[in-house]
Design an enzyme around this catalytic site. Structure first.
Site, PDB file in Angstrom:
ATOM      1  N   GLY A 105      59.029   1.502  11.017  1.00  0.00           N
ATOM      2  CA  GLY A 105      60.477   1.442  10.817  1.00  0.00           C
ATOM      3  C   GLY A 105      60.930   2.620   9.974  1.00  0.00           C
ATOM      4  O   GLY A 105      60.725   3.772  10.346  1.00  0.00           O
ATOM      5  N   GLY A 115      64.260  -3.869   5.833  1.00  0.00           N
ATOM      6  CA  GLY A 115      63.505  -4.161   7.053  1.00  0.00           C
ATOM      7  C   GLY A 115      62.768  -5.487   6.993  1.00  0.00           C
ATOM      8  O   GLY A 115      63.301  -6.498   6.533  1.00  0.00           O
ATOM      9  N   VAL A 116      61.515  -5.479   7.451  1.00  0.00           N
ATOM     10  CA  VAL A 116      60.681  -6.688   7.455  1.00  0.00           C
ATOM     11  C   VAL A 116      60.545  -7.243   6.044  1.00  0.00           C
ATOM     12  O   VAL A 116      60.644  -8.459   5.826  1.00  0.00           O
ATOM     13  CB  VAL A 116      59.288  -6.382   8.055  1.00  0.00           C
ATOM     14  CG1 VAL A 116      58.336  -7.553   7.866  1.00  0.00           C
ATOM     15  CG2 VAL A 116      59.402  -6.031   9.526  1.00  0.00           C
ATOM     16  N   ASP A 117      60.335  -6.372   5.080  1.00  0.00           N
ATOM     17  CA  ASP A 117      60.160  -6.787   3.688  1.00  0.00           C
ATOM     18  C   ASP A 117      61.368  -7.586   3.194  1.00  0.00           C
ATOM     19  O   ASP A 117      61.226  -8.680   2.634  1.00  0.00           O
ATOM     20  CB  ASP A 117      59.937  -5.543   2.827  1.00  0.00           C
ATOM     21  CG  ASP A 117      59.387  -5.836   1.437  1.00  0.00           C
ATOM     22  OD1 ASP A 117      58.879  -6.948   1.205  1.00  0.00           O
ATOM     23  OD2 ASP A 117      59.451  -4.926   0.591  1.00  0.00           O
ATOM     24  N   TYR A 148      59.618   3.892   7.503  1.00  0.00           N
ATOM     25  CA  TYR A 148      58.509   4.746   7.072  1.00  0.00           C
ATOM     26  C   TYR A 148      58.135   5.784   8.134  1.00  0.00           C
ATOM     27  O   TYR A 148      57.306   6.644   7.891  1.00  0.00           O
ATOM     28  CB  TYR A 148      57.299   3.914   6.682  1.00  0.00           C
ATOM     29  CG  TYR A 148      57.367   3.346   5.271  1.00  0.00           C
ATOM     30  CD1 TYR A 148      58.540   3.382   4.516  1.00  0.00           C
ATOM     31  CD2 TYR A 148      56.252   2.774   4.691  1.00  0.00           C
ATOM     32  CE1 TYR A 148      58.587   2.864   3.229  1.00  0.00           C
ATOM     33  CE2 TYR A 148      56.291   2.259   3.396  1.00  0.00           C
ATOM     34  CZ  TYR A 148      57.458   2.309   2.680  1.00  0.00           C
ATOM     35  OH  TYR A 148      57.505   1.796   1.408  1.00  0.00           O
ATOM     36  N   ASP A 191      61.684 -13.193  15.662  1.00  0.00           N
ATOM     37  CA  ASP A 191      61.855 -13.025  14.222  1.00  0.00           C
ATOM     38  C   ASP A 191      60.547 -13.416  13.537  1.00  0.00           C
ATOM     39  O   ASP A 191      60.123 -14.567  13.633  1.00  0.00           O
ATOM     40  CB  ASP A 191      63.003 -13.925  13.765  1.00  0.00           C
ATOM     41  CG  ASP A 191      63.330 -13.802  12.291  1.00  0.00           C
ATOM     42  OD1 ASP A 191      62.479 -13.321  11.513  1.00  0.00           O
ATOM     43  OD2 ASP A 191      64.440 -14.219  11.907  1.00  0.00           O
ATOM     44  N   ILE A 192      59.915 -12.490  12.855  1.00  0.00           N
ATOM     45  CA  ILE A 192      58.625 -12.773  12.221  1.00  0.00           C
ATOM     46  C   ILE A 192      58.729 -13.893  11.190  1.00  0.00           C
ATOM     47  O   ILE A 192      57.782 -14.639  10.983  1.00  0.00           O
ATOM     48  CB  ILE A 192      58.006 -11.493  11.608  1.00  0.00           C
ATOM     49  CG1 ILE A 192      56.519 -11.708  11.326  1.00  0.00           C
ATOM     50  CG2 ILE A 192      58.786 -11.037  10.377  1.00  0.00           C
ATOM     51  CD1 ILE A 192      55.737 -10.444  11.093  1.00  0.00           C
ATOM     52  N   SER A 199      54.712   0.260   9.160  1.00  0.00           N
ATOM     53  CA  SER A 199      55.121   1.660   8.940  1.00  0.00           C
ATOM     54  C   SER A 199      55.967   2.275  10.056  1.00  0.00           C
ATOM     55  O   SER A 199      56.342   3.441   9.964  1.00  0.00           O
ATOM     56  CB  SER A 199      53.911   2.568   8.665  1.00  0.00           C
ATOM     57  OG  SER A 199      53.342   2.267   7.414  1.00  0.00           O
TER      58      SER A 199
END
Length: 165
Positions: A119, A31-33, A121, A9-10, A117
């Protein structure tokens, strides 16, 4: 610079800075964001609003507090949205280059990166990995460790194979 690949997990990485795959609006997303905004708490969004009132251009980077995460900073990058027709690979490589430049400005020694990008994107994962590794190897930086973080096992295996290959 040491390049490492981890499965995890980032938002839980013990690094100086975590890179966020943000959108142009800089107000959180999926997502990550979304994960970074949830983990960092309201301070991340408040800093985004204050520092980026008009958002951020595709291919660019900027930083905010990491809020409640272990990292000190979030370096936000806006990757190209391939599903929306943004196919210029230079915008993708610019994200990694600019993130390293911002990390140098901050004095960050260890930086955790997502696969920008790749995911929603729609950038092909193999090329997204290649772009990241190219920039990590090409950019002159004081960053000691660039850590690529994969949330899922399949992406981790692709990253690991690319790094060792």
């Amino acid at each position: 610079m040491e390049i490492t690949v981890v499965h995890g997990d980032i938002t839980r990485q013990q690094v100086d800075a975590v890179v966020n795959a943000a959108n142009n609006r800089m107000r959180g997303g999926s997502g990550v964001d979304g994960a970074i905004h949830r983990a960092g708490g309201p301070a991340v969004l408040a800093d985004c609003v204050a520092r980026f009132p008009h958002g951020l251009a595709t291919g660019d980077a900027g930083w905010t507090t990491a809020g409640e995460m272990a990292a000190r900073w979030v370096i936000h990058v806006v990757g190209p949205n391939r599903t929306a027709g943004q196919t210029d690979r230079g915008l993708l490589t610019s994200c990694y280059r600019r993130a390293l430049e911002v990390a140098d400005e901050l004095g960050a020694g260890a930086v955790a990166f997502p696969l920008v990008s790749a995911g929603v994107y729609g950038w092909p994962k193999d090329d997204a990995i290649a772009a990241a590794l190219e920039m990590f190897r090409a950019v002159d930086t004081d960053v000691a460790e660039a850590r690529l973080v994969a949330f899922d096992g399949a992406t981790y295996e692709l990253m690991r194979a690319a790094l060792s290959g």
